[in-house]
Design an enzyme around this catalytic site. Structure first.
Site, PDB file in Angstrom:
ATOM      1  N   ASP A   1       0.782  -1.490   0.118  1.00  0.00           N
ATOM      2  CA  ASP A   1       0.078   0.184  -0.414  1.00  0.00           C
ATOM      3  C   ASP A   1       1.332   1.428   0.086  1.00  0.00           C
ATOM      4  OD1 ASP A   1      -3.000   0.909   1.995  1.00  0.00           O
ATOM      5  OD2 ASP A   1      -1.945   1.949   0.535  1.00  0.00           O
TER       6      ASP A   1
ATOM      7  N   ASP B   1      -3.844   2.384  -5.782  1.00  0.00           N
ATOM      8  CA  ASP B   1      -2.363   2.245  -4.412  1.00  0.00           C
ATOM      9  C   ASP B   1      -2.207   0.412  -3.696  1.00  0.00           C
ATOM     10  OD1 ASP B   1      -4.297   2.504  -2.411  1.00  0.00           O
ATOM     11  OD2 ASP B   1      -2.239   4.046  -1.248  1.00  0.00           O
ATOM     12  N   GLU B   2      -2.686  -0.137  -4.051  1.00  0.00           N
ATOM     13  CA  GLU B   2      -3.354  -0.905  -2.795  1.00  0.00           C
ATOM     14  C   GLU B   2      -3.394  -2.591  -3.510  1.00  0.00           C
ATOM     15  OE1 GLU B   2      -5.709  -1.977   0.771  1.00  0.00           O
ATOM     16  OE2 GLU B   2      -5.982  -0.240  -0.226  1.00  0.00           O
TER      17      GLU B   2
END
Ligand code: TTP
Ligand code: MG
Length: 393
Positions: free
Chosen positions: A15, A109-110
């Site tokens: 993340d 983003d993860e």
């Protein structure tokens, strides 16, 4: 636990740290080390994210921008550059793809990576997480936090424990000691309402929840509580499902001034339905569940969903359903935000129904309309209803 002949599962959760804000700081060195807030800049905007410097002032995601400005007047406030974030996200995915074919992307983003069995290539799976972090730093000039654990829940928890730039490993057998003292909000899926209920039953920590009488738990929290208790013990066998997170397509707008007039509200719902319908058609997909989101002046937010027997991507259908759900709400204040989204997506627009002919015609009409809009802008084809028709009660 490693069963006989069974491979130890290893999951990595990656993340990015303060993602949007970190990209802004990277691309403008004058912002490095400063409080940076990215989000809606209009009067009614909310914070998308804040740099860690800004978080020290109490600023956080989903907070009204006005409150952020009050808490941190010296911050730099930016609308952000979403195309850049998308591009960085693609770069991130291509780095991750070098380490496992089994990647589940959760958001820009993860992601989860299943790296079980990779011990053949790496002396220790933790080395994979280290390499990923090093490459993100070198190639993207950003930092990420990673969690390495035997399952998804623990990996996600681990990546959050030492943010930013963290790397936390939970090895099999270590989970009980770690979970024991954590507050129940840390459990995946436990929101504030459930947390409150669990506290009343005497479970304020994950350890206490693990030991609660299952029957008592079910009585008060329903069958879902069983899953919580499994998680509380660190058990989670959900697989990493490769693929993209495109679980819904939607659009929402926060209005500068509260909407009060039914006509204006109806016009906005049609506008949203058209936007969403068009995006669905552009992706050549439709969805079965239509969700209406309404945020009132008081910030109270409600959502209502309806699931159809078959997927749709037609503006009219979305609009009719949204209006129908809207009319059922008890409304006694102005409206701050409206949103329509569609989930349970299916690709391909082939819609078989009793009205196949009619749908077919509509489809080709929409194709023409979409092409005109692409070419000349949204204003070119506006249905009469947007301007006149009054459907709201
Ligand atoms: P997150 O990973 O939740 O947050 P973050 O990366 O900014 O910070 P952290 O270091 O705690 O991981 O979300 C990723 C991005 O998604 C975030 O940078 C902005 C966007 N986002 C929103 O637009 N609205 C939101 O409410 C949240 C939580 C995130
Ligand atoms: Mg993040």
């Amino acid at each position: 636990m490693v069963g006989e002949g069974r491979m130890q599962r290893w999951i990595i959760h990656v993340d990015m740290d303060a993602f949007f804000a970190a990209v802004e700081q990277r691309d403008n060195p004058a912002l490095v080390g400063k409080p940076v807030i990215v989000g809606g800049l209009g009067q009614r905007g909310v914070v998308s994210t804040a740099s860690y410097e800004a978080r020290r002032f109490g600023v956080h995601s989903a907070m009204p921008m006005t409150e952020a400005r009050r808490l941190c007047p010296q911050g730099t406030y930016l609308a952000g550059n979403h195309q850049t974030y998308q591009q960085v996200s693609r770069q991130l995915q291509s780095i991750l793809a070098d380490y496992s074919p089994l990647i589940e992307t959760l958001s820009l983003d993860e992601a989860f990576l299943d790296v079980s069995g990779m011990e053949w290539l790496f002396p220790d799976v933790v080395e994979i997480a280290r390499q990923i972090k090093t490459r993100i730093a070198a190639e993207l000039r950003l930092t990420a936090s990673a969690g390495v654990a035997p399952n998804k829940f623990l990996a996600k928890l681990a990546s959050d424990l030492q943010k930013p730039d963290g790397l936390v490993v939970i090895r099999p057998g270590e989970e009980a000691a770690l979970l024991r003292r954590l507050p129940i909000e840390r459990l995946w899926g436990v929101g504030s309402v459930t947390a409150q209920r669990l506290r009343q039953l005497g479970a304020a920590t994950i350890g206490q929840l693990a030991e609660l009488d299952p029957q008592l738990l079910e009585q008060h929290c329903g069958k879902g509580a069983y899953d919580f208790q499994r998680l509380a013990r660190g058990w989670d066998d959900r697989p990493v499902v490769p693929g993209q997170p495109q679980k819904s397509i939607g659009r929402e707008i926060t209005y500068e001034q509260d909407l009060v007039e039914p006509q204006a509200i109806g016009a906005q719902l049609l506008y949203l339905a058209e936007k969403v319908g068009r995006r669905l058609r552009r992706h050549d997909c439709g969805g079965r569940t239509v969700t209406l989101k309404v945020r009132f002046a008081s910030f109270r937010t409600v959502t209502r969903s309806k699931t159809l027997p078959e997927p749709t991507n037609l503006d009219d259908v979305l609009y009719e359903i949204a209006v129908h759900m809207y009319n059922k709400l008890a409304i006694n204040e102005g409206i701050r935000l409206l949103g329509i989204s569609v989930s349970q997506l299916a690709t391909g627009s082939g819609q078989v129904s009793l009205f196949a002919d009619q749908q077919e015609k509509k489809h080709s009409l929409y194709q023409v309309v979409d092409k005109l809009r692409d070419k000349f802008g949204d204003g070119i084809v506006t249905k009469g209803r947007l301007l006149h028709k009054e459907k709201l009660e």
